[in-house]
Design an enzyme around this catalytic site. Structure first.
Site, PDB file in Angstrom:
ATOM      1  CB  THR A 116       4.573 -18.600 -79.549  1.00  0.00           C
ATOM      2  OG1 THR A 116       5.096 -18.674 -79.479  1.00  0.00           O
ATOM      3  CG2 THR A 116       3.065 -19.711 -80.122  1.00  0.00           C
ATOM      4  CE1 TYR A 140       5.631 -23.442 -76.352  1.00  0.00           C
ATOM      5  CE2 TYR A 140       6.849 -22.068 -78.643  1.00  0.00           C
ATOM      6  CZ  TYR A 140       5.763 -21.611 -77.105  1.00  0.00           C
ATOM      7  OH  TYR A 140       5.576 -20.780 -76.332  1.00  0.00           O
TER       8      TYR A 140
END
Ligand code: UFG
Length: 327
Positions: A116, A140
């Site tokens: 990501t 995250y």
């Protein structure tokens, strides 16, 4: 070819399963259904299980003997990761470690990883290039960066070759309308805007209109989910063809503000979408855009739906049909 797809019941994983099946492969979904949906698994078997359940994972890998793995399974809410980091390190990091150990033990050498843009943290230069420093600002992003790091070390030590694909903002839906974006709870801009158009929610909140951007709202690089799925297939071919481990951005290269997305959603749906300005959401960088030049060079990847209009049209077709994933 049999491909193990962890998280194949999720949004991006299910679109990848469809692309795999179309290319003549068998996607074997391994998913604990904690965030994914049974009804999204249509192109191959579903093996229910958790990444942290080593015995179960071993049994599935031994049974199907996959040639490669696409690893999507992860928790992916930035806000939740700040509130409950243990969940993220347990599920994403420890779960991936178990997966990698099982793959090495069973001689599976090719892995495509869902990484990501959140691994970069706050951009120092835009658009973001792959060599931008990786300094994630939330658990995250940190969890995904740790997995990239594990992949590098597993590559050097055990010969596991991998491609980490750093997605920007995945959006849109299968153009055939068979699957689409659905999260519970829903936090993403495009589905929330479309739910507001459908009257399923009263309005959309715009998180901040005082950023240092042309219209004051945040800018993101939206990339069609089927273009992401295509990139995964190309990544698989690249690895099978002997390509070296690397990491690539997947974005369109164009940024759109929150207001632009809402305006486009109004145009595509032909319906009013009420909005209100709300405070900034913690952890949102003002602008995130990618350069995807390396993905083009290395994989020959060319997004087929780079326009925001196509992303919203396909998402709208799926949402308005009332297509609801269920377990
Ligand atoms: N937004 C709103 N209102 C909403 C929802 C979103 O204004 O109701 C705004 C957000 O503040 C942001 C933009 O719309 O500026 C896009 O938000 P999303 O939640 O759709 O997507 P994010 O950019 O937050 O998240 C994406 C990926 C994450 C990844 C993150 C990196 O979905 O997996 O980028 O920052 F971690």
């Amino acid at each position: 070819m049999q491909v193990l797809v962890t998280g194949g019941a999720g949004y991006i994983g299910s679109h990848a399963c469809k692309a795999l099946a179309r290319a003549g492969h068998l996607p074997v979904t391994y998913d604990n259904l904690s965030r994914g949906f049974r009804s999204a698994v249509r192109w191959g078997p579903l093996e229910e299980g958790d990444l942290n359940d080593r015995k179960r994972l071993e049994a599935v890998v031994a049974r199907y003997r996959p040639e490669a793995v696409m690893h999507f399974a992860a928790l992916s809410y930035v806000g939740e990761s700040v509130a409950e980091p243990a969940l993220y390190y347990r599920n994403n990091v420890a779960g991936s470690l178990t997966l990698l150990e099982v793959l090495v033990r069973h001689g599976v050498h090719h892995l495509v990883f869902s990484s990501t843009c959140a691994t970069y943290g706050n951009p120092r230069q835009l658009p973001l290039r792959e060599d931008h420093p990786q300094e994630p600002i939330n658990p995250y992003g940190a969890s995904k960066l740790m997995i990239e790091r594990m992949l590098r070390d597993f590559g050097a030590a055990y010969g596991l070759r991998s491609l980490s694909l750093r997605y920007f903002n995945a959006a849109g839906a299968d153009p055939d309308g068979e699957i689409g974006e659905m999260h519970d709870p829903e936090t993403h801009l495009v589905p929330i805007a479309l739910q507001a158009a459908l009257g399923q929610r009263e309005k959309i909140q715009v998180f901040g209109d005082d950023y240092d951007t042309p219209d004051g709202s945040c800018i993101r690089d939206y990339i069609h989910v089927t273009d992401l799925a295509d990139a995964h297939l190309l990544a698989l071919d690249y690895l099978r063809g002997g390509g070296a481990s690397t990491h690539l951005n997947l974005g369109s290269g164009h940024g759109h503000s929150v207001f632009e997305v809402i305006d486009e959603a109004r145009r595509v749906t032909g319906r009013p979408i009420a909005m209100e300005i709300a405070p900034r959401r913690p952890g949102d960088p003002p602008v995130l855009t990618a350069t995807a030049a390396r993905a083009r060079e290395v994989l020959g990847w060319q997004p087929r739906h780079p326009e925001l209009a196509a992303i919203l049209e396909h998402a709208w077709a799926w949402h308005k049909n009332g297509s609801r994933a269920s377990n």
